[in-house]
Design an enzyme around this catalytic site. Structure first.
Site, PDB file in Angstrom:
ATOM      1  N   TYR A  68       0.965  -1.147  -0.047  1.00  0.00           N
ATOM      2  CA  TYR A  68      -0.015   0.058  -0.052  1.00  0.00           C
ATOM      3  C   TYR A  68       0.758   1.299   0.150  1.00  0.00           C
ATOM      4  O   TYR A  68       1.470   1.451   1.076  1.00  0.00           O
ATOM      5  CB  TYR A  68      -0.831  -0.077   1.246  1.00  0.00           C
ATOM      6  CG  TYR A  68      -1.765  -1.061   1.281  1.00  0.00           C
ATOM      7  CD1 TYR A  68      -2.194  -1.928   0.320  1.00  0.00           C
ATOM      8  CD2 TYR A  68      -2.259  -1.659   2.643  1.00  0.00           C
ATOM      9  CE1 TYR A  68      -3.009  -2.943   0.231  1.00  0.00           C
ATOM     10  CE2 TYR A  68      -3.238  -2.518   2.654  1.00  0.00           C
ATOM     11  CZ  TYR A  68      -3.476  -3.371   1.590  1.00  0.00           C
ATOM     12  OH  TYR A  68      -4.359  -4.432   1.542  1.00  0.00           O
ATOM     13  N   HIS A 152       0.524 -12.343   1.299  1.00  0.00           N
ATOM     14  CA  HIS A 152      -0.348 -11.293   0.620  1.00  0.00           C
ATOM     15  C   HIS A 152      -0.520 -11.602  -0.719  1.00  0.00           C
ATOM     16  O   HIS A 152       0.609 -11.676  -1.506  1.00  0.00           O
ATOM     17  CB  HIS A 152       0.196  -9.764   0.796  1.00  0.00           C
ATOM     18  CG  HIS A 152      -0.541  -8.719   0.362  1.00  0.00           C
ATOM     19  ND1 HIS A 152      -0.297  -7.405   0.153  1.00  0.00           N
ATOM     20  CD2 HIS A 152      -2.001  -8.639   0.052  1.00  0.00           C
ATOM     21  CE1 HIS A 152      -1.331  -6.533  -0.317  1.00  0.00           C
ATOM     22  NE2 HIS A 152      -2.359  -7.184  -0.190  1.00  0.00           N
TER      23      HIS A 152
END
Length: 341
Positions: A68, A152
Site C-alpha cells: 500500500y 499477501h
C-alpha cells in the site's frame, strides 16, 4: 444496537477473537490502503486525521501492507498509532512483496497508488523473504511487533507460499514474534486450502463475501467454520459500487458492468425503502456467518471513517434481508445477521 455509551461517547464495538489465537479484533476494522494514496493523493495531515477519527469511533483493529503506497501506509499508520498503548489495539500487516529502491523516476500508478516511484515491488514468498519483509515492516511502522501477519496475494506463487512462506510464518508464531498468522487474497479457492490444510488462525477474504458476491459460501466459510478458523472480510463495498451505486462506480477496481450497477441500484432502492442506507446493509451482511470475525473498511478522510462506524452501528432490521430475498437480490441460503448484528 446502541450507538452511544456514557457521556455521549460511541458504544464499544463488538470484539471477537481470531481462531484460537487469543488475538482480539473489533468487528469493524480499519483498512489503511486509502490513506496511502489509493487512486488519489492523500496528505499527511488528512491521513493522520483519518486514523484518529477511526480510533475515536471505537475501531481498534488496523490492517496495512508494504504494497500500500510503497510502504507509505505502514509509515503513516505506525506514526498515528505510536502514542497509543500497544496493548490497546490489534495490528496486521502482510508479506510476499519486498520493496526495493528504484531510481526510474515518475509515479507508480500501475498498482493504483498515487505515490512517487522511489521503490518497486518484488514478489518473494521464500522463508527468507518473509522474515525480511516483516523486519522492514516493523522499521516502517516504528513498532516492536505486529499481531497478525498475512501472506499477501500469493495467487501466482501457490507452491512456494505453502512450502516456504507458510512454514516461516509458523516458526515466527512459535517463537512468539507474531501472535497469529494467515493469508489475504481476492479469491476463495486458495484461502479455503489454507484453512483446511494448514494451521492458520485467520484469513482475509476481499470482495468475495458481499451483497453482490457470496462465492465464499461455497468453500471458504464452511471450511473455516469447521476448522475453527476466522475470516476477516474486506471489500464489502466491492471497491465502491455498494457504497454509492451510480454510473461510473467501480466494481473490483474497474468500471462496474451494467448488470451489476442495475442490481446494486435495485438493492439501494430496497434498503432505502426501509430507511436503511445500502452502505449499512453491506457492512452488516457478512456477520450473518459465524466464521466472520471482522469487516475491514478503508477510509481516506475523517468523515469517511466516521461514516463507516455510524453505518455499522445503525439498525438493520430483518425486514431488509427479507426484502432483498423477495426481489431475488439475495440467495435464499445466504445467512444474514439478526437485527441486533
Amino acid at each position: 444496537m446502541a450507538t452511544e455509551g456514557t457521556g455521549g461517547a460511541p458504544a464499544a464495538l463488538p470484539v471477537r477473537t481470531l481462531g484460537r489465537s487469543g488475538v482480539p479484533v473489533t468487528a469493524l476494522g480499519f483498512g489503511a490502503a486509502a490513506v496511502a494514496g489509493l487512486y488519489e493523493e492523500v496528505g499527511e495531515e488528512q491521513a493522520a486525521a483519518t486514523v484518529e477519527a477511526a480510533w475515536d469511533a471505537g475501531i481498534r483493529y488496523f490492517d496495512t501492507a508494504p504494497h500500500y503506497g510503497l510502504g507509505l501506509s505502514e509509515r503513516r499508520l505506525g506514526a498515528a498509532l505510536r502514542t497509543r498503548p500497544r496493548d490497546s489495539y490489534t495490528l496486521s500487516t502482510k508479506v510476499g512483496r519486498l520493496l526495493e529502491p528504484y531510481d526510474g523516476g515518475g509515479d507508480d500508478l500501475a498498482d493504483g497508488f498515487a505515490v512517487p516511484a522511489t521503490h518497486r515491488r518484488r514478489w518473494d514468498f521464500s522463508a527468507d523473504g518473509v522474515r525480511r519483509s516483516l523486519e522492514a515492516s516493523l522499521t516502517r511502522l516504528g513498532l516492536d511487533r505486529v499481531d497478525l501477519v498475512l501472506l499477501h496475494d500469493p495467487d501466482g506463487h501457490e507452491r512456494q507460499a505453502f512450502d516456504e512462506a507458510y512454514p516461516a510464518l509458523e516458526d515466527l508464531r512459535t517463537q512468539g514474534v507474531v501472535r497469529a498468522i494467515g493469508a489475504g487474497m481476492n479469491q476463495t479457492r486458495m484461502l479455503a486450502r489454507f484453512v483446511t490444510d494448514t494451521d492458520v488462525d485467520a484469513v482475509l477474504c476481499a470482495g468475495r463475501y458481499t451483497l453482490l458476491d457470496q462465492s465464499a459460501l461455497q468453500d471458504l466459510l464452511p471450511g473455516a467454520e469447521a476448522a475453527g478458523k476466522s475470516v476477516i472480510v474486506g471489500g464489502v463495498f466491492n471497491s465502491g459500487l455498494l457504497a454509492a451505486p451510480a454510473p461510473g462506480a467501480t466494481y473490483d477496481y474497474t468500471a462496474a458492468p451494467g448488470r451489476l450497477l442495475r442490481r446494486a441500484l435495485r438493492m439501494r432502492d430496497a434498503t432505502e425503502a426501509l430507511g436503511v442506507p445500502l452502505r449499512a446493509a453491506a457492512l452488516r451482511f457478512p456477520f450473518g456467518h459465524p466464521a466472520v470475525a471482522a469487516v475491514l473498511v478503508g477510509a481516506r478522510s475523517a468523515a469517511e471513517a466516521g461514516d463507516a462506524a455510524a453505518q455499522y452501528r445503525g439498525p438493520v432490521p430483518g425486514a431488509v434481508w427479507q426484502a432483498l430475498r423477495e426481489r431475488d437480490l439475495l440467495p435464499p441460503g445466504a445467512p444474514t445477521p439478526g437485527s441486533a448484528g
